[in-house]
Design a protein around this motif. Structure first.
Motif, mmCIF file in Angstrom:
data_model
loop_
_atom_site.group_PDB
_atom_site.id
_atom_site.type_symbol
_atom_site.label_atom_id
_atom_site.label_comp_id
_atom_site.label_asym_id
_atom_site.label_seq_id
_atom_site.Cartn_x
_atom_site.Cartn_y
_atom_site.Cartn_z
ATOM 1 N N UNK A 1 36.033 -5.284 16.592
ATOM 2 C CA UNK A 1 36.202 -4.954 15.170
ATOM 3 C C UNK A 1 36.342 -6.194 14.296
ATOM 4 N N UNK A 2 36.351 -7.363 14.906
ATOM 5 C CA UNK A 2 36.459 -8.615 14.151
ATOM 6 C C UNK A 2 35.103 -8.926 13.523
ATOM 7 N N UNK B 1 50.098 -18.442 5.582
ATOM 8 C CA UNK B 1 49.480 -17.620 6.627
ATOM 9 C C UNK B 1 49.696 -16.154 6.319
ATOM 10 N N UNK B 2 48.665 -15.343 6.519
ATOM 11 C CA UNK B 2 48.800 -13.902 6.446
ATOM 12 C C UNK B 2 48.401 -13.326 7.796
ATOM 13 N N UNK B 3 49.149 -12.333 8.250
ATOM 14 C CA UNK B 3 48.899 -11.720 9.551
ATOM 15 C C UNK B 3 48.276 -10.350 9.341
ATOM 16 N N UNK B 4 47.173 -10.096 9.999
ATOM 17 C CA UNK B 4 46.462 -8.825 9.871
ATOM 18 C C UNK B 4 46.403 -8.159 11.233
ATOM 19 N N UNK B 5 47.005 -6.969 11.335
ATOM 20 C CA UNK B 5 46.916 -6.184 12.558
ATOM 21 C C UNK B 5 45.657 -5.327 12.500
ATOM 22 N N UNK B 6 44.943 -5.237 13.595
ATOM 23 C CA UNK B 6 43.683 -4.512 13.585
ATOM 24 C C UNK B 6 43.871 -3.020 13.326
ATOM 25 N N UNK B 7 45.030 -2.476 13.649
ATOM 26 C CA UNK B 7 45.248 -1.051 13.409
ATOM 27 C C UNK B 7 45.717 -0.749 11.985
ATOM 28 N N UNK B 8 46.042 -1.799 11.198
ATOM 29 C CA UNK B 8 46.448 -1.584 9.805
ATOM 30 C C UNK B 8 45.612 -2.442 8.854
ATOM 31 N N UNK B 9 44.404 -2.790 9.265
ATOM 32 C CA UNK B 9 43.599 -3.691 8.447
ATOM 33 C C UNK B 9 43.180 -3.055 7.120
ATOM 34 N N UNK B 10 43.321 -1.727 6.982
ATOM 35 C CA UNK B 10 43.036 -1.088 5.696
ATOM 36 C C UNK B 10 43.985 -1.588 4.612
ATOM 37 N N UNK C 1 43.652 -5.436 1.642
ATOM 38 C CA UNK C 1 42.761 -4.969 0.579
ATOM 39 C C UNK C 1 41.528 -5.864 0.457
ATOM 40 N N UNK C 2 40.355 -5.203 0.502
ATOM 41 C CA UNK C 2 39.102 -5.934 0.428
ATOM 42 C C UNK C 2 38.536 -6.322 1.773
ATOM 43 N N UNK C 3 39.165 -5.839 2.848
ATOM 44 C CA UNK C 3 38.717 -6.195 4.192
ATOM 45 C C UNK C 3 37.289 -5.701 4.432
ATOM 46 N N UNK C 4 36.418 -6.528 5.045
ATOM 47 C CA UNK C 4 36.738 -7.911 5.421
ATOM 48 C C UNK C 4 36.303 -8.967 4.388
ATOM 49 N N UNK C 5 35.112 -8.772 3.781
ATOM 50 C CA UNK C 5 34.516 -9.879 3.034
ATOM 51 C C UNK C 5 35.314 -10.286 1.801
ATOM 52 N N UNK C 6 35.696 -9.294 0.974
ATOM 53 C CA UNK C 6 36.424 -9.622 -0.243
ATOM 54 C C UNK C 6 37.793 -10.226 0.102
ATOM 55 N N UNK C 7 38.445 -9.650 1.100
ATOM 56 C CA UNK C 7 39.750 -10.146 1.541
ATOM 57 C C UNK C 7 39.660 -11.585 2.031
ATOM 58 N N UNK D 1 42.864 -6.732 23.325
ATOM 59 C CA UNK D 1 41.909 -5.746 23.815
ATOM 60 C C UNK D 1 40.502 -6.057 23.318
ATOM 61 N N UNK D 2 39.529 -5.863 24.200
ATOM 62 C CA UNK D 2 38.135 -6.111 23.846
ATOM 63 C C UNK D 2 37.705 -5.198 22.704
ATOM 64 N N UNK D 3 38.217 -3.956 22.668
ATOM 65 C CA UNK D 3 37.828 -3.047 21.594
ATOM 66 C C UNK D 3 38.336 -3.526 20.240
ATOM 67 N N UNK D 4 39.477 -4.204 20.216
ATOM 68 C CA UNK D 4 39.944 -4.782 18.953
ATOM 69 C C UNK D 4 39.095 -5.990 18.562
ATOM 70 N N UNK D 5 38.703 -6.778 19.542
ATOM 71 C CA UNK D 5 37.849 -7.932 19.259
ATOM 72 C C UNK D 5 36.514 -7.481 18.673
#
Length: 342
Positions: free
Chosen positions: A301-302, A247-256, A259-265, A295-299
């Motif tokens: 960005x998914x 499992x890898x955990x991705x926080x929406x505020x550090x998704x940069x 690497x490769x976010x989103x498709x390549x990652x 938060x809806x604003x984070x959703x």
């Protein structure tokens, strides 16, 4: 001058290589829909993020907007109704070998009882008020007293009450919980393994895995190591060994840092059989310095085709929003039975 030119060209070539190796637009976008993981069902929220089992978190809730209490059957039912695909529950073993849905090591904080859970038989706990200790104003008022009378429940009862529901079971008692819980489920609900995943510190999950190699588990330390190592090395395209089949955990505020976010990652993680779990924000280096995706604003960005896990404390908000956005996907693409982690 020529050396400077060659140096600049070399740096540019390296940067271009890194960019192309991680360019999301080159990879195919994912197709699917998220799997919503409801933390402890629909529950009261706390004004801090410490998950210290010795801290009395019931004394630090936010002003209640409902009377539901975590780890109870009404809480689980509300989470399912809100759109939870998986409900996370905490379990502790009692003195008589029962596994109850309860977070704390002791009874004094949340209930009108006293003593350690592990030294108290279940029949002395089942009539307790599990909402007794909740306060949002430092003890001036206790708005949930009486609401939790008799709601202390067992994992056995939860599995019987919700026979089709998927659960992420967090073992709170350390390494011994792994073998004991496996034996408990084997005896009472052997058919339920197809809808159960386990979550705990690594010794407990490894002990359970030794007895039940097929059970999906999330190791807390391994997931953290995977996340940090990929942030450091993922720019090369390398998926660390700690991530593979994990499992890898991705926080929406550090998704940069994914690497490769989103498709390549997401393509890399799928190829390495890594479950991607999204949370809200990371704001420190401590194990509990984070928020879940609430938060809806984070959703928003998914990615539209994201088919990993969304871990939320506010399923009553996030669940309906996921249902609305991914309505067609929910009808045509049922989620996996549980995290595929090992």
């Amino acid at each position: 001058m020529k050396r400077r030119f060659l140096a600049a060209w070399g740096v540019g070539a390296i940067l271009a290589s890194i960019y192309l190796a991680n360019a999301s637009w080159i990879a195919s976008p994912p197709t699917g829909r998220p799997i919503v993981v409801a933390q402890r069902g629909v529950h009261q929220l706390f004004d801090g993020n410490s998950d210290d089992p010795n801290a009395c978190k019931a004394g630090h809730i936010l002003p209640p907007h409902h009377r539901l209490i975590e780890n109870t059957l009404p809480s689980i039912r509300a989470a399912i109704d809100a759109g939870a695909d998986i409900v996370e529950v905490d379990v502790r073993e009692t003195a008589d070998g029962e596994f109850i849905l309860f977070h704390d090591i002791g009874l004094e904080c949340r209930t009108d009882g006293a003593g350690l859970v592990g030294k108290t038989p279940f029949d002395r706990m089942k009539a307790l008020d599990v909402g007794y200790g909740y306060t949002a104003d430092g003890g001036k008022t206790y708005p949930l007293r009486g609401a939790g009378r008799g709601l202390m429940t067992t994992l056995d009862e939860a599995l019987r009450t919700f026979p089709a529901q998927r659960f992420l079971v967090q073992m709170k008692d350390g390494r011994s919980a792994g073998p004991n819980l496996v034996s408990y489920i084997d005896k009472r609900h052997p058919d339920a393994w197809s809808r159960i995943a386990l979550f705990a510190d690594t010794p407990a999950t490894m002990a359970a895995k030794a007895l039940r190699p097929d059970v999906p588990v999330i190791h807390d330390r391994r997931a953290a190591k995977c996340t940090l190592t990929y942030a450091a090395l993922g720019w090369t395209g390398y998926v660390p060994q700690a991530c593979r089949d994990g499992t890898i955990i991705v926080a929406m505020n550090t998704r940069a840092l994914a690497w490769g976010w989103p498709n390549r990652f997401l393509g890399r993680m799928a190829k390495a059989h890594v479950d991607v779990m999204l949370i809200g924000s990371v704001f420190g280096l401590g194990a509990n310095d984070f928020t879940r995706l609430d938060r809806i604003e984070d959703l928003a960005r998914v990615p539209t085709g994201f088919d990993g896990l969304i871990w939320t404390d506010r399923v009553e908000t996030i669940g309906p929003a996921v249902r609305k956005r991914w309505a067609l996907d929910r009808d045509t693409m049922p989620p996996r039975h549980a995290p595929s982690t090992v």
